[in-house]
Design a protein around this motif. Structure first.
Motif, PDB file in Angstrom:
ATOM      1  N   THR A  20       0.830  -1.216   0.000  1.00 46.07           N
ATOM      2  CA  THR A  20       0.000   0.000   0.000  1.00 46.07           C
ATOM      3  C   THR A  20       0.856   1.255   0.000  1.00 46.07           C
ATOM      4  N   ILE A  21       1.871   1.295   0.869  1.00 47.33           N
ATOM      5  CA  ILE A  21       2.705   2.492   0.975  1.00 47.33           C
ATOM      6  C   ILE A  21       3.448   2.735  -0.330  1.00 47.33           C
ATOM      7  N   VAL A  22       3.994   1.658  -0.911  1.00 47.33           N
ATOM      8  CA  VAL A  22       4.726   1.800  -2.172  1.00 47.33           C
ATOM      9  C   VAL A  22       3.799   2.298  -3.272  1.00 47.33           C
ATOM     10  N   ARG A  23       2.591   1.733  -3.326  1.00 45.64           N
ATOM     11  CA  ARG A  23       1.650   2.145  -4.373  1.00 45.64           C
ATOM     12  C   ARG A  23       1.221   3.597  -4.188  1.00 45.64           C
ATOM     13  N   GLU A  24       0.968   3.990  -2.931  1.00 43.17           N
ATOM     14  CA  GLU A  24       0.587   5.380  -2.675  1.00 43.17           C
ATOM     15  C   GLU A  24       1.712   6.333  -3.054  1.00 43.17           C
ATOM     16  N   HIS A  25       2.961   5.909  -2.753  1.00 40.94           N
ATOM     17  CA  HIS A  25       4.098   6.740  -3.143  1.00 40.94           C
ATOM     18  C   HIS A  25       4.187   6.840  -4.660  1.00 40.94           C
ATOM     19  N   THR A  26       3.933   5.729  -5.346  1.00 36.94           N
ATOM     20  CA  THR A  26       3.974   5.739  -6.810  1.00 36.94           C
ATOM     21  C   THR A  26       2.909   6.676  -7.376  1.00 36.94           C
ATOM     22  N   ILE A  27       1.713   6.589  -6.800  1.00 35.79           N
ATOM     23  CA  ILE A  27       0.634   7.477  -7.247  1.00 35.79           C
ATOM     24  C   ILE A  27       0.996   8.935  -6.996  1.00 35.79           C
ATOM     25  N   GLU A  28       1.606   9.188  -5.828  1.00 37.70           N
ATOM     26  CA  GLU A  28       1.989  10.557  -5.497  1.00 37.70           C
ATOM     27  C   GLU A  28       3.088  11.055  -6.435  1.00 37.70           C
ATOM     28  N   LEU A  29       4.059  10.182  -6.744  1.00 35.54           N
ATOM     29  CA  LEU A  29       5.112  10.579  -7.670  1.00 35.54           C
ATOM     30  C   LEU A  29       4.545  10.849  -9.061  1.00 35.54           C
ATOM     31  N   THR A  30       3.574  10.020  -9.465  1.00 38.44           N
ATOM     32  CA  THR A  30       2.927  10.251 -10.758  1.00 38.44           C
ATOM     33  C   THR A  30       2.201  11.595 -10.762  1.00 38.44           C
ATOM     34  N   ARG A  31       1.548  11.889  -9.640  1.00 41.76           N
ATOM     35  CA  ARG A  31       0.851  13.175  -9.549  1.00 41.76           C
ATOM     36  C   ARG A  31       1.838  14.334  -9.594  1.00 41.76           C
ATOM     37  N   LEU A  32       2.939  14.189  -8.817  1.00 43.28           N
ATOM     38  CA  LEU A  32       3.924  15.264  -8.775  1.00 43.28           C
ATOM     39  C   LEU A  32       4.591  15.456 -10.129  1.00 43.28           C
ATOM     40  N   ALA A  33       4.706  14.365 -10.905  1.00 38.63           N
ATOM     41  CA  ALA A  33       5.326  14.478 -12.223  1.00 38.63           C
ATOM     42  C   ALA A  33       4.506  15.329 -13.167  1.00 38.63           C
ATOM     43  N   SER A  34       3.229  15.509 -12.866  1.00 39.94           N
ATOM     44  CA  SER A  34       2.360  16.301 -13.731  1.00 39.94           C
ATOM     45  C   SER A  34       1.919  17.613 -13.074  1.00 39.94           C
ATOM     46  N   ILE A  35       2.521  17.958 -11.930  1.00 38.61           N
ATOM     47  CA  ILE A  35       2.137  19.174 -11.207  1.00 38.61           C
ATOM     48  C   ILE A  35       3.348  20.082 -11.084  1.00 38.61           C
ATOM     49  N   ASP A  36       3.138  21.354 -11.297  1.00 29.17           N
ATOM     50  CA  ASP A  36       4.201  22.334 -11.086  1.00 29.17           C
ATOM     51  C   ASP A  36       4.447  22.472  -9.591  1.00 29.17           C
ATOM     52  N   PRO A  37       5.650  22.183  -9.104  1.00 29.84           N
ATOM     53  CA  PRO A  37       5.885  22.172  -7.658  1.00 29.84           C
ATOM     54  C   PRO A  37       5.763  23.534  -7.002  1.00 29.84           C
ATOM     55  N   LEU A  38       5.948  24.603  -7.758  1.00 32.72           N
ATOM     56  CA  LEU A  38       5.894  25.940  -7.164  1.00 32.72           C
ATOM     57  C   LEU A  38       4.461  26.417  -6.968  1.00 32.72           C
ATOM     58  N   THR A  39       3.648  26.303  -8.010  1.00 36.08           N
ATOM     59  CA  THR A  39       2.301  26.889  -7.973  1.00 36.08           C
ATOM     60  C   THR A  39       1.201  25.871  -7.721  1.00 36.08           C
ATOM     61  N   GLY A  40       1.493  24.594  -7.895  1.00 39.14           N
ATOM     62  CA  GLY A  40       0.455  23.579  -7.743  1.00 39.14           C
ATOM     63  C   GLY A  40      -0.429  23.427  -8.966  1.00 39.14           C
ATOM     64  N   LEU A  41      -0.156  24.186 -10.014  1.00 39.44           N
ATOM     65  CA  LEU A  41      -0.908  24.051 -11.261  1.00 39.44           C
ATOM     66  C   LEU A  41      -0.368  22.876 -12.064  1.00 39.44           C
ATOM     67  N   ALA A  42      -1.069  22.527 -13.128  1.00 44.75           N
ATOM     68  CA  ALA A  42      -0.535  21.519 -14.044  1.00 44.75           C
ATOM     69  C   ALA A  42       0.769  22.040 -14.640  1.00 44.75           C
ATOM     70  N   ASN A  43       1.712  21.121 -14.878  1.00 42.02           N
ATOM     71  CA  ASN A  43       2.982  21.541 -15.457  1.00 42.02           C
ATOM     72  C   ASN A  43       2.974  21.342 -16.969  1.00 42.02           C
ATOM     73  N   ARG A  44       4.097  21.608 -17.590  1.00 43.93           N
ATOM     74  CA  ARG A  44       4.183  21.515 -19.040  1.00 43.93           C
ATOM     75  C   ARG A  44       3.905  20.096 -19.525  1.00 43.93           C
TER      76      ARG A  44
END
Length: 811
Positions: free
Chosen positions: A351-375
């Motif tokens: 569960t923890i690994v999968r949640e981390h994977t989901i979070e990393l996938t989300r972060l890969a598509s989110i601009d870390p500064l503004t929280g908006l979608a990234n390029r």
């Protein structure tokens, strides 16, 4: 005598002795382990006692009947009695010890007792044979030797598990036969003792080899047992402390083994899940609402049906009201024919690994500064919209770029710039709808994608709403800022029928919005693409123009408003294009700055202006503009000293003009450059003052000699038709002049075109004027005629005489 090596190889005798020792013990084992081995040897021997004693008694009875009339009956009966007593002793020992554990220690006295009894038994058999052999006929002797040979051989094989006892039997019986038959039958059978000796050696060697093999088997069995214990301990520790669990199912899919860990996490007793179908158990804890046909549990059913190993098969479960994920790995258990008998595997909570994977996938598509979608997310969404090229749906793409954001970064720092971007993102997010995609593409560029929208009025209203939201003042790093934004809009499928095409159209519209004065919104137009191609073409022509010496310098005079004397000229670059004619700076300077060609062009203008100024009357100065890009990309101090050295122009006759945006870059390096220029005697002026981010802070910090008042403030002066605007402009000019006087600077008014403007400037006390009232920019030939008609101002008494410059190589 040479010293033997420390690790000399053992001699043959030592090797033979070690080989003998290994027949009944392990030289590498501890005494306790050898005691266990001896107990196991004795246990196996005890189990064979009935097989040795009962046939022996049977042979005694048969022999007595067969040879009753042969030999001395008294001796025969006496030896038979001894044999029976010996057998009774061994049977008693068997009865007492046969049920004891195989590793029960055995005393040395017990082993000696058995050696004695079997030795006596072997000797009795030998004596019986000797006393009967002499009185027997030929047929009886053949039978007798066959029987006694079988007894000797079988006894040696039976007792070989414990070599001491086997050797006692073999030696006593063989030696007894050799001595007895040799003594009584030497004359008739002289070879018989030698054959018996040979047979004894063979039996002894066979006993030793069998004993050694049996001992090796015991050692291997002990090693396997230790490994099984170790594996058992590791498995127990694994099941008690690890988050994983072991499971095994039969061919029918029911659990034949399940670790206590599995029962614990499922919250059920172990006996409840035992003998249950694994697939059914997982289905019972499956999250509600999952489609059974698409459930990952069906993947488990398929994997089991394929009869192939699988790894990390992930299935969801609902335990304690929480959704968790298990990863199952297993391999099939097969029989000798390859048929699947079941499955054995391991389960893990991932569960923890999968949640981390989901979070990393989300972060890969989110601009870390503004929280908006990234390029990345923006490109994916835009590409998905054009996934069916023949059926492109309506789509609006809006690119938004903050005006003069670099000035904020340069003046307040990148931390303040990041804070402003977060504030902008928050304001933009508050004015869009949920089905719109707002993304930050990088830097200060944002993108808004809206599918299914073509209504131009609605788009204009949305753009105006966003620009208005950004205009609301915000405080960043204790500075009150108003944010302006330029917006470019492209529409699909009209402006672009692909992701790249629509993005290109929107980018062209954004460029047009910036070129139109910023803080504007522009829709893409076909002419913009033509203009873009024209810019590219003009850029290439500019490179050719620099190589072909197509650029020229024109000069506009600067007059002393107090005396009317000519002070000098400002150098203004023009492009004598072979087909486009004479191009003004507005056509190419911005493009030169974008392409960094301004560095090469600016260096040439500076050198040319210095060379031309050497032909003017003494002490007449020349002003040359240096852009922010030149300060950022080159060593301006070195460039200036090089131009002075090549031309021979005294440094006090050169004035460098720079813009406010230049001062907002790397302030420390700018201060250092300006200070060095002042040390050389070069004057510095701030051009277009009041139109940018005017700040008293940099006026106080930077070493400047002159402020140039922008023509937008000079133009309304002296206009009686617009008295209000006239008064405001006059107040601004007077304030700038007063500020310059307080800081020890001169003021130059740009764009002076009327006598009324000149009179107002003279009343205010402005020092220098420049504009069409005095003369338009002139080429070198026109300048020569102009100089002939005007006398320059006499040199001031404090002006340095001669050249002041530090020649240095161009770096």
């Amino acid at each position: 005598m040479p010293t033997p090596p420390l690790h000399a190889a053992p001699s043959r005798w030592q090797a033979f002795v070690r080989w003998l020792v290994e027949c009944w013990s392990d030289p590498n084992a501890t005494p306790e382990q050898n005691a266990i081995f001896r107990g196991q040897q004795f246990h196996f021997l005890i189990q064979l006692i009935p097989l040795a004693v009962l046939p022996s008694v049977g042979l005694l009875i048969s022999g007595a009947w067969w040879f009753w009339d042969v030999g001395d009956r008294t001796i025969m009966l006496s030896l038979a009695g001894i044999q029976l007593i010996d057998g009774a002793v061994n049977m008693t020992m068997w009865k007492r010890r046969r049920k004891q554990p195989r590793d029960t220690p055995v005393a040395d006295s017990t082993i000696w007792l058995m050696m004695l009894t079997l030795g006596i038994s072997g000797l009795v058999w030998a004596l019986q044979t000797v006393q009967v052999f002499g009185a027997s006929n030929s047929d009886q002797r053949v039978i007798l030797l066959s029987v006694i040979g079988a007894v000797l051989t079988c006894g040696s094989w039976f007792y070989a598990v414990l070599p001491q006892i086997a050797l006692a039997w073999t030696f006593t019986m063989s030696i007894g036969l050799m001595v007895g038959l040799g003594y009584t039958q030497w004359q008739h059978y002289p070879a018989l003792p030698l054959l018996l000796l040979f047979y004894m050696v063979v039996l002894v060697w066979t006993v030793l080899i069998s004993s050694r093999l049996f001992m090796r088997g015991l050692r291997n069995e002990l090693a396997l047992d230790q490994q099984r214990q170790l594996v058992g301990l590791l498995l127990n520790d694994f099941e008690e402390n690890a988050s994983d669990w072991l499971w095994e199912i039969g061919a029918s899919g029911t659990l034949q083994y399940a670790s206590s860990r599995l029962a614990q996490i499922m919250g059920k007793p172990l006996n409840v899940i035992q003998d249950r179908s694994l697939v059914e158990l997982l289905a019972e804890v499956a999250p509600p609402g999952d489609d059974p046909a698409q459930s990952p549990h069906q993947s488990l059913v398929k994997a089991l049906a394929d009869d192939l190993p699988f790894r990390d098969l992930t299935v969801p479960v609902m335990l304690g009201g929480q959704r968790r994920w298990w990863a199952l790995s297993a391999k099939p258990l097969r029989d000798a024919r390859g048929a699947v008998l079941g499955w054995r595997g391991v389960g893990s909570d991932v569960t923890i690994v999968r949640e981390h994977t989901i979070e990393l996938t989300r972060l890969a598509s989110i601009d870390p500064l503004t929280g908006l979608a990234n390029r990345y997310q923006f490109n994916q969404r835009l590409a998905a919209h054009f996934s069916v090229p023949t059926q492109v749906a309506n789509c609006m793409l809006m690119l938004l770029d903050l005006d003069h954001f670099k000035n904020v970064n340069d003046s307040l720092g990148h931390v303040a710039g990041d804070e402003l971007l977060c504030e902008v993102a928050q304001r933009l997010r508050a004015h869009i709808e949920p089905d719109m995609l707002l993304a930050r593409l990088g830097g200060d560029e944002f993108a808004l994608m809206v599918e299914g929208v073509i209504d131009l009025e609605r788009i204009k209203a949305l753009g105006a709403r966003l620009q208005k939201a950004l205009l609301q003042p915000c405080v960043i790093s204790h500075q009150r800022l108003e944010v302006h934004a330029s917006i470019g809009v492209g529409l699909a499928p009209y402006d672009g029928d692909s992701a790249a095409g629509l993005l290109k159209a929107s980018d062209m519209a954004l460029y047009a919005a910036k070129a139109a004065g910023r803080n504007t919104l522009r829709f893409f137009e076909a002419e913009m693409e033509t203009a873009a191609h024209d810019r590219l073409e003009l850029l290439e022509e500019m490179r050719e123009g620099l190589d072909g010496h197509q650029f020229v310098v024109h000069y506009q005079p600067q007059m002393d408003l107090r005396t009317g004397a000519l002070l000098g000229f400002e150098a203004l670059v023009r492009w004598q294009h072979p087909t486009r004619g004479l191009l003004q700076p507005g056509r190419f300077i911005a493009l030169a700055e974008e392409s960094r060609l301004i560095v090469r062009l600016g260096k040439w203008v500076l050198q040319q202006a210095c060379q031309d100024a050497m032909t003017w009357p003494k002490n007449m100065r020349v002003s040359v503009n240096i852009s922010a890009v030149e300060f950022d990309r080159t060593d301006v101090t070195h460039t200036v000293t090089e131009a002075l050295r090549l031309s021979g122009l005294p440094s006090h006759q050169l004035e460098i003009e720079l813009t406010e945006s230049t001062l907002l870059q790397d302030s420390e390096s700018i201060i250092e450059a300006l200070t060095e220029l002042r040390r050389l005697g070069v004057r510095t002026a701030l051009d277009d003052f009041g139109t940018g981010f005017s700040s008293l802070a940099y006026l106080r910090r930077f070493p400047l000699d002159q402020l140039k008042i922008d023509q937008s403030f000079v133009k309304p002066l002296g206009n009686p038709e617009d008295s209000a605007n006239n008064r405001n402009a006059e107040a601004i000019v007077q304030a700038i002049h007063g500020l310059a006087q307080a800081l020890g600077m001169e003021t130059t008014a740009e764009g002076v075109e009327t006598q009324a403007q000149q009179q107002v400037l003279q009343r205010i006390g402005c020092h220098v004027g420049q504009g069409y009232l005095f003369a338009k920019p002139m080429d070198p030939q026109q300048l020569a005629a102009y100089l002939a008609a005007h006398s320059p101002l006499a040199p001031p008494s404090d002006a340095p005489q001669g050249e002041v410059g530090l020649p240095a190589p161009w770096g």
